[in-house]
Design an enzyme around this catalytic site. Structure first.
Site, PDB file in Angstrom:
ATOM      1  N   TYR A   1      29.175  42.790  45.182  1.00 11.09           N
ATOM      2  CA  TYR A   1      27.745  42.672  45.449  1.00 11.09           C
ATOM      3  C   TYR A   1      27.453  41.968  46.773  1.00 11.09           C
ATOM      4  O   TYR A   1      26.304  41.705  47.080  1.00 11.09           O
ATOM      5  CB  TYR A   1      27.052  41.925  44.310  1.00 11.09           C
ATOM      6  CG  TYR A   1      26.697  42.807  43.143  1.00 11.09           C
ATOM      7  CD1 TYR A   1      27.688  43.401  42.384  1.00 11.09           C
ATOM      8  CD2 TYR A   1      25.370  43.047  42.804  1.00 11.09           C
ATOM      9  CE1 TYR A   1      27.380  44.204  41.315  1.00 11.09           C
ATOM     10  CE2 TYR A   1      25.053  43.860  41.728  1.00 11.09           C
ATOM     11  CZ  TYR A   1      26.049  44.428  40.989  1.00 11.09           C
ATOM     12  OH  TYR A   1      25.737  45.223  39.931  1.00 11.09           O
TER      13      TYR A   1
ATOM     14  N   LYS B   1      40.657  42.350  36.903  1.00  5.11           N
ATOM     15  CA  LYS B   1      41.553  43.469  37.202  1.00  5.11           C
ATOM     16  C   LYS B   1      42.596  42.935  38.194  1.00  5.11           C
ATOM     17  O   LYS B   1      42.827  43.514  39.271  1.00  5.11           O
ATOM     18  CB  LYS B   1      40.733  44.633  37.786  1.00  5.11           C
ATOM     19  CG  LYS B   1      41.475  45.937  37.919  1.00  5.11           C
ATOM     20  CD  LYS B   1      41.481  46.772  36.672  1.00  5.11           C
ATOM     21  CE  LYS B   1      42.393  47.967  36.832  1.00  5.11           C
ATOM     22  NZ  LYS B   1      42.601  48.726  35.605  1.00  5.11           N
TER      23      LYS B   1
ATOM     24  N   ASP C   1      39.323  47.110  31.885  1.00  4.29           N
ATOM     25  CA  ASP C   1      39.275  48.410  31.181  1.00  4.29           C
ATOM     26  C   ASP C   1      39.639  48.225  29.709  1.00  4.29           C
ATOM     27  O   ASP C   1      38.956  48.743  28.820  1.00  4.29           O
ATOM     28  CB  ASP C   1      40.160  49.465  31.868  1.00  4.29           C
ATOM     29  CG  ASP C   1      41.473  48.920  32.397  1.00  4.29           C
ATOM     30  OD1 ASP C   1      41.692  47.695  32.295  1.00  4.29           O
ATOM     31  OD2 ASP C   1      42.289  49.706  32.905  1.00  4.29           O
TER      32      ASP C   1
ATOM     33  N   ASP D   1      28.036  43.028  35.374  1.00  7.11           N
ATOM     34  CA  ASP D   1      26.918  43.966  35.319  1.00  7.11           C
ATOM     35  C   ASP D   1      27.232  45.072  34.310  1.00  7.11           C
ATOM     36  O   ASP D   1      26.432  45.369  33.405  1.00  7.11           O
ATOM     37  CB  ASP D   1      26.719  44.569  36.715  1.00  7.11           C
ATOM     38  CG  ASP D   1      25.575  45.560  36.748  1.00  7.11           C
ATOM     39  OD1 ASP D   1      24.533  45.256  36.151  1.00  7.11           O
ATOM     40  OD2 ASP D   1      25.729  46.628  37.365  1.00  7.11           O
TER      41      ASP D   1
END
Ligand code: ATP
Length: 332
Positions: free
Chosen positions: A124, A171, A204, A228
Site C-alpha cells: 500500500y 508469505k 494462502d 485487507d
C-alpha cells in the site's frame, strides 16, 4: 460535556449508512456535534483535490472521525483517500473484531476473532512506476519500526482482551526479506508477552484454515495487503461486509469505519446494511469512554438481529436501510 467529531459520509452507499448511524447515535442521546467533511469525488468537484488540507485540519483538530466508504477509482484516477488518511495521521493500527452475531445465521457459529492489520506500508506504499513499456514495478515497503509497533499493538490488544494467541500471517517463504522482517519483529515483540502464545502461518494456508477451522485462531496479525483480503474473508464467516467495522488508530487521531467499500451497485437504493457503520460508531464511543451509550446501542442492534426480522437483503431479508435503522432505534 458533548463531543465534537468529524463525519465523513463518503460515497456510494456511504451517505445512507452514515446517516443511519448518526440517527441511531442521536436517538441514543449521545451528545455529539458533527463536523461534516467532504472528501473524494465530491471534494474534487468542489476544491479540485480529493483530500483538501482544510479537511485534514479538521481531523487534526477534533481527532476522532466516523467515516463511510470512499470510492477509489480502479486502474487510474486519484489515489485512495482511505489510504491517504491512514498515512497522513499515521493511523498505523487497523483493528477489526470479527464476531458471530446473535440471530445472524452463517455456516459458522461462535466465531470470535481479532484482526490486526498494519495500516501504513507494505504494498500500500503506492510506489509504482513503469520500468519500460509493458513492465511495471510496485514496491513493497516493510520497516522494522512499523512492523514492531503493529506487533506491539497486537500483543497489547491480546492482553487487554484476555486473548491467548497471536498468529502472524505472512508469505516469508517467498518474500524472505520483507515478510521475513515482519515476522522477525513480531517474534521479538512476543518475547515481552510470555503469557500470549505466538504462532505463524503462510497466508494462502491461513485463508484455507480460516474456512476449514476458524476456531483455531484468536488474534491475527497481518501486513497491510493480507489484512485487507483476509478481513473480507473473515467478514464472510459472520455474515458479510454489511456487519463488520474497523478502527484506524494512531497515537492521536482515530478514524472508525465499516470494512466494506462503497458498493456502487446498491448505492442510492436504500438497500445497504447500516450495521457495519453503526458498529463502527459503537467502537468510536468505546474509544472515547462512552461505554454506557455504546452498550445500549449494541444491545439494540443485537435485539434486531435476534428478532430475525427486518434484515436487509445481504442478510436474506427485505428491509430497507431506513427500516432497519428505525427498528434499531425502536429497540433502544
Ligand atoms: P473496496 O475495494 O472499496 O473495499 P469492494 O470492491 O471490496 O470495495 P464493496 O463495495 O465492499 O466492494 O462491496 C462488495 C460486495 O459486498 C458487494 O456485492 C456489495 O453489494 C456488498 N456489500 C458491501 N457493503 C454492503 C452493505 N453495507 N450492505 C449490503 N451489501 C454490502
Amino acid at each position: 460535556m458533548g463531543h465534537h467529531f468529524c463525519l465523513i459520509e463518503g460515497d456510494g452507499i456511504g451517505p445512507e449508512v452514515v446517516e443511519s448511524a448518526v440517527k441511531v447515535l442521536e436517538a441514543a442521546k449521545v451528545n455529539i456535534k458533527w463536523e461534516r467533511l467532504i472528501v473524494g469525488e465530491a471534494a474534487i468537484k468542489k476544491y479540485g483535490t480529493p483530500l483538501p488540507e482544510s479537511m485534514l485540519a479538521l481531523i487534526r483538530k477534533h481527532k476522532i472521525a466516523l467515516k463511510g466508504p470512499v470510492t477509489t477509482p480502479v486502474g487510474s484516477g486519484f489515489s485512495s483517500v482511505n489510504v491517504a488518511l491512514r498515512k497522513e495521521f499515521n493511523l498505523y493500527s487497523n483493528f477489526r473484531p470479527v464476531k458471530s452475531l446473535p440471530g445472524v445465521k452463517t455456516r459458522f457459529d461462535n466465531i470470535d476473532l481479532y484482526i490486526v492489520r498494519e495500516n501504513t506500508e507494505g504494498l500500500y506504499s503506492g510506489i509504482e512506476h513503469t520500468v519500460t513499456a509493458g513492465v511495471v514495478e510496485s514496491i513493497k515497503i516493510v520497516t522494522k519500526e512499523a512492523s514492531t509497533r503493529i506487533a506491539e499493538f497486537a500483543f497489547k490488544t491480546a492482553v487487554a482482551q484476555k486473548r491467548k494467541k497471536v498468529t502472524v500471517i505472512h508469505k516469508a517463504n517467498i518474500m524472505k526479506l520483507s515478510d521475513g522482517l515482519f515476522l522477525e519483529c513480531a517474534r521479538k515483540v512476543a518475547k515481552k508477552y510470555p503469557k500470549i502464545k505466538i504462532d505463524d502461518m503462510i497466508v494462502d494456508n491461513a485463508s484455507m484454515q480460516l474456512v476449514m477451522n476458524p476456531w483455531q485462531f484468536d488474534v491475527l496479525l497481518l501486513e497491510n495487503l493480507y489484512g485487507d483480503i483476509v478481513s473480507d474473508l473473515a467478514a464472510g464467516l459472520v455474515g458479510g461486509l454489511g456487519l463488520v467495522a474497523g478502527a484506524n488508530l494512531g497515537k492521536r487521531e482515530a478514524i472508525f469505519e465499516p470494512v466494506h467499500g462503497s458498493a456502487p451497485l446498491i448505492a442510492g437504493k436504500n438497500k445497504a446494511n447500516p450495521s457495519a457503520t453503526i458498529t463502527a460508531a459503537i467502537m468510536m464511543l468505546r474509544h472515547v469512554g462512552e461505554n454506557k451509550a455504546a452498550n445500549k446501542i449494541e444491545k439494540a442492534l443485537f435485539k434486531v438481529f435476534k428478532s430475525g426480522k427486518g434484515f436487509t437483503e445481504d442478510l436474506g431479508g427485505r428491509a430497507s436501510t431506513q427500516t432497519m435503522t428505525k427498528n434499531i432505534i425502536a429497540s433502544l
